[in-house]
Design a protein around this motif. Sequence first.
Motif, PDB file in Angstrom:
ATOM      1  N   VAL A 154      -0.489  -0.265 -14.725  1.00 19.51           N
ATOM      2  CA  VAL A 154       0.665  -1.111 -15.054  1.00 19.51           C
ATOM      3  C   VAL A 154       1.646  -1.141 -13.884  1.00 19.51           C
ATOM      4  N   PHE A 155       1.905   0.019 -13.292  1.00 21.55           N
ATOM      5  CA  PHE A 155       2.847   0.069 -12.172  1.00 21.55           C
ATOM      6  C   PHE A 155       2.297  -0.654 -10.943  1.00 21.55           C
ATOM      7  N   VAL A 156       0.982  -0.585 -10.728  1.00 19.38           N
ATOM      8  CA  VAL A 156       0.368  -1.322  -9.618  1.00 19.38           C
ATOM      9  C   VAL A 156       0.538  -2.822  -9.823  1.00 19.38           C
ATOM     10  N   GLU A 157       0.351  -3.266 -11.083  1.00 19.72           N
ATOM     11  CA  GLU A 157       0.503  -4.694 -11.390  1.00 19.72           C
ATOM     12  C   GLU A 157       1.953  -5.140 -11.186  1.00 19.72           C
ATOM     13  N   VAL A 158       2.884  -4.360 -11.687  1.00 27.18           N
ATOM     14  CA  VAL A 158       4.306  -4.716 -11.541  1.00 27.18           C
ATOM     15  C   VAL A 158       4.691  -4.749 -10.067  1.00 27.18           C
ATOM     16  N   THR A 159       4.173  -3.788  -9.306  1.00 30.82           N
ATOM     17  CA  THR A 159       4.446  -3.757  -7.866  1.00 30.82           C
ATOM     18  C   THR A 159       3.957  -5.027  -7.191  1.00 30.82           C
ATOM     19  N   ILE A 168       0.829  -1.205   0.000  1.00 25.32           N
ATOM     20  CA  ILE A 168       0.000   0.000   0.000  1.00 25.32           C
ATOM     21  C   ILE A 168       0.862   1.254   0.000  1.00 25.32           C
ATOM     22  N   PHE A 169       1.952   1.234   0.766  1.00 24.08           N
ATOM     23  CA  PHE A 169       2.829   2.406   0.811  1.00 24.08           C
ATOM     24  C   PHE A 169       3.353   2.743  -0.587  1.00 24.08           C
ATOM     25  N   VAL A 170       3.670   1.711  -1.370  1.00 24.63           N
ATOM     26  CA  VAL A 170       4.174   1.942  -2.734  1.00 24.63           C
ATOM     27  C   VAL A 170       3.050   2.463  -3.628  1.00 24.63           C
ATOM     28  N   ILE A 171       1.844   1.924  -3.469  1.00 19.37           N
ATOM     29  CA  ILE A 171       0.705   2.383  -4.272  1.00 19.37           C
ATOM     30  C   ILE A 171       0.409   3.850  -3.977  1.00 19.37           C
ATOM     31  N   VAL A 172       0.560   4.249  -2.718  1.00 21.21           N
ATOM     32  CA  VAL A 172       0.377   5.657  -2.358  1.00 21.21           C
ATOM     33  C   VAL A 172       1.333   6.527  -3.171  1.00 21.21           C
ATOM     34  N   MET A 173       2.588   6.102  -3.290  1.00 21.94           N
ATOM     35  CA  MET A 173       3.568   6.866  -4.059  1.00 21.94           C
ATOM     36  C   MET A 173       3.211   6.881  -5.545  1.00 21.94           C
ATOM     37  N   ILE A 174       2.713   5.745  -6.068  1.00 19.62           N
ATOM     38  CA  ILE A 174       2.339   5.670  -7.489  1.00 19.62           C
ATOM     39  C   ILE A 174       1.211   6.648  -7.790  1.00 19.62           C
ATOM     40  N   PHE A 175       0.159   6.615  -6.981  1.00 22.19           N
ATOM     41  CA  PHE A 175      -0.980   7.501  -7.205  1.00 22.19           C
ATOM     42  C   PHE A 175      -0.590   8.964  -7.020  1.00 22.19           C
ATOM     43  N   SER A 176       0.316   9.206  -6.089  1.00 18.39           N
ATOM     44  CA  SER A 176       0.762  10.582  -5.857  1.00 18.39           C
ATOM     45  C   SER A 176       1.593  11.087  -7.037  1.00 18.39           C
TER      46      SER A 176
END
Length: 342
Positions: free
Chosen positions: A229-234, A114-122
């Motif tokens: 795409v980045f969420v999937e790779v993460t 989730i922490f990484v997804i927060v950065m992606i969306f930001s």
Amino acid sequence: MDSTILFPFVDYWWLYAGFTLFVLAMLALDLGVFHREAHVVGFKEATGWSIFWVALALLFNLGFWWYASWQLPQHDPAIIAAAGYASAAEAAKSVSLQFLTGYIVEKSLSVDNIFVIVMIFSYFAIPAKYQHRVLFYGIIGALVFRAIFIGLGSWLMAIQWVVWIAGGFLILTGIKMMVAPEKGLEPDKNPVMKLLKRLVPLTPEYHGQKFFARLNGVVHATPLFVALVFVEVTDIIFAIDSVPAIFALTKEPLIVFTSNVFAILGLRALYFLMAGLADKFHLLKYGLGIVLVFVGLKMVWLNDAFGGKFPIVWSLGIIGGVIGVSIALSLLFPKRPAAIAG
């Protein structure tokens, strides 16, 4: 390590199929009814959905224990013994605890995701009302990739040297999680982004909740698709850690599959619940690192040291205790404002 499985796919394929149909029905209900219109998911709604998914997982665990208590006594006692249990009742209790422990591990590791997804969306400035849509399709992809990884894992984990390598990898990953400095997100330097730019034209503009838009007769990918795409790779990267971690707790693919799915299904609600609280759990990464080191040690040493199977009750207590203490310490000793800003 004993490779006897109590719920082999060839005999229980219908259980896998029924569970998969149930998951697809829940996803269809989620997107088609509750989130048909794009909207901002508030704290109250996220809390309600988080409670719902956790309660559903616990209800499944109760049903799984009841089914195992009824089904396993019908097994050949030699199979029960070969799996390392003194009786069918002990086996039923153990597999239900294995599911619970695996679910806690997967749920805890998803917090780091989730922490990484927060950065992606930001980074991509994804509007709040479209974030659920990205996560929804991201989870569908995650379910597919997890199923593939689990299928490969159930075969590979029967090979002892693979178990040792996977255990060593988890130990190193756990240590790295605790000592490595946190890095910011730099998609422009990411090879995935470079490949994506070669495959499809990109547009920096949003077109509602569409992943693709036709501009001047040419189909372009919107920022929503890039974020997806980045969420999937993460998730693929995190699955490399999480799937071996749960195989350290159980050798039953059915348990690995169902606990993974329930953790993933609750990921969206957990994201909206915790997205604004990420900095408050700054010590959680140390707890997750210790958990990965522990499950790695189970694979390379502890299981063999305890006659082939480290007590699942001890595993549950250690993992739950470590995660709980890291969360409590995060709240008791919050980040200083300078640390948050930096």
